[in-house]
Design a protein around this motif. Structure first.
Motif, PDB file in Angstrom:
ATOM      1  N   ASP A  43      10.936   8.509  -3.862  1.00 22.78           N
ATOM      2  CA  ASP A  43      10.034   7.859  -2.942  1.00 22.78           C
ATOM      3  C   ASP A  43       8.800   8.784  -2.675  1.00 22.78           C
ATOM      4  O   ASP A  43       7.752   8.544  -2.723  1.00 22.78           O
ATOM      5  N   GLN A  44       8.987   9.963  -2.529  1.00 22.73           N
ATOM      6  CA  GLN A  44       7.981  10.997  -2.141  1.00 22.73           C
ATOM      7  C   GLN A  44       6.912  11.222  -3.642  1.00 22.73           C
ATOM      8  O   GLN A  44       5.951  11.299  -3.588  1.00 22.73           O
ATOM      9  N   ALA A  47       4.967   8.111  -3.147  1.00 20.55           N
ATOM     10  CA  ALA A  47       3.927   8.347  -2.238  1.00 20.55           C
ATOM     11  C   ALA A  47       2.692   9.138  -2.622  1.00 20.55           C
ATOM     12  O   ALA A  47       1.655   8.776  -2.601  1.00 20.55           O
ATOM     13  N   VAL A  50       0.430   7.236  -4.739  1.00 23.77           N
ATOM     14  CA  VAL A  50      -0.643   6.503  -4.062  1.00 23.77           C
ATOM     15  C   VAL A  50      -1.748   7.223  -3.744  1.00 23.77           C
ATOM     16  O   VAL A  50      -3.005   6.804  -3.536  1.00 23.77           O
ATOM     17  N   ARG A  51      -1.563   8.470  -2.852  1.00 24.49           N
ATOM     18  CA  ARG A  51      -2.636   9.199  -2.528  1.00 24.49           C
ATOM     19  C   ARG A  51      -3.204  10.184  -3.483  1.00 24.49           C
ATOM     20  O   ARG A  51      -4.248  11.096  -3.108  1.00 24.49           O
ATOM     21  N   GLU A  94      -6.295   2.244  -7.007  1.00 23.81           N
ATOM     22  CA  GLU A  94      -4.967   2.355  -6.127  1.00 23.81           C
ATOM     23  C   GLU A  94      -3.916   2.236  -7.014  1.00 23.81           C
ATOM     24  O   GLU A  94      -3.646   1.162  -7.668  1.00 23.81           O
ATOM     25  N   ARG A  96       0.167   1.850  -7.584  1.00 19.27           N
ATOM     26  CA  ARG A  96       1.431   1.385  -6.766  1.00 19.27           C
ATOM     27  C   ARG A  96       2.529   1.061  -7.823  1.00 19.27           C
ATOM     28  O   ARG A  96       2.376   0.342  -8.565  1.00 19.27           O
ATOM     29  N   ARG A  98       6.984   0.639  -7.987  1.00 17.97           N
ATOM     30  CA  ARG A  98       7.980   0.329  -7.209  1.00 17.97           C
ATOM     31  C   ARG A  98       9.168   0.431  -8.231  1.00 17.97           C
ATOM     32  O   ARG A  98       9.052  -0.238  -9.465  1.00 17.97           O
TER      33      ARG A  98
END
Length: 175
Positions: A43-44, A47, A50-51, A94, A96, A98
């Motif tokens: 998950d990190q 994240a 994304v940044r 961006e 993303r 998942r």
């Protein structure tokens, strides 16, 4: 006919030993807290993507981590961690990604996560595939990624996790 008992006598101890060796790995893989800790690193990772945060990503990787990408044409691209971090830091748009239905194996400081994924760029679907993360627990107890392998599928991708999970379970589904 006498050879069957001898064959069984040779196979049974071998099979019992294999099960005894494998049992701790499977038992460790059922640890809910261990599974959550490993998935938290994944998950990190997403994240940080994304940044476009290369520093946060660096903290999640073992120095020298490798990335293996199987492209749609079947060619394999190997990438060093520094190359990936540079692409992340300078990447535009961006990102993303998942995953869903992850399979997690844990044992003696090693972990493996295997899961279907999809990737979106600037809100638009780009591709899907399978992610495979290899992690190791370092001396401080932190899980860190030692390698990521994934394939890129640009056609035949279902539009969401539920349809993707169904297609993965369907015999003859494209992989």
């Amino acid at each position: 006919m006498r050879q069957r008992p001898l064959l069984c006598a040779a196979i049974i101890p071998f099979a019992a030993t294999a099960l005894a060796v494998a049992a701790p790995v499977f038992a460790a893989g059922t640890s809910a807290s261990g599974r959550q800790a490993v998935l938290a690193v994944i998950d990190q990772t997403f994240a940080a993507m994304v940044r476009h945060d290369a520093a946060a990503m660096r903290a999640l990787l073992v120095p020298g981590a490798v990335f293996a990408v199987r492209k749609p044409d079947g060619t394999i691209k190997m990438e060093r961690d520094e190359d990936f971090l540079q692409a992340l830091a300078t990447g535009k748009g961006e990102w993303r990604e998942r995953i869903w239905s992850p399979k997690v194996l844990l044992g003696d400081g090693l972990a493996q996560v295997w899961a279907p994924y999809d990737f979106h760029l600037d809100g638009a679907f780009s591709h899907c595939g399978i992610d495979s993360f290899s992690l190791v627990r370092d001396g401080s107890g932190q899980w860190r990624i030692s390698g990521i392998a994934y394939n890129v599928q640009t056609t035949g991708c279902p539009t969401g996790p539920k349809t993707r999970a169904r297609s993965m379970a369907t015999p003859g589904a494209k992989s």
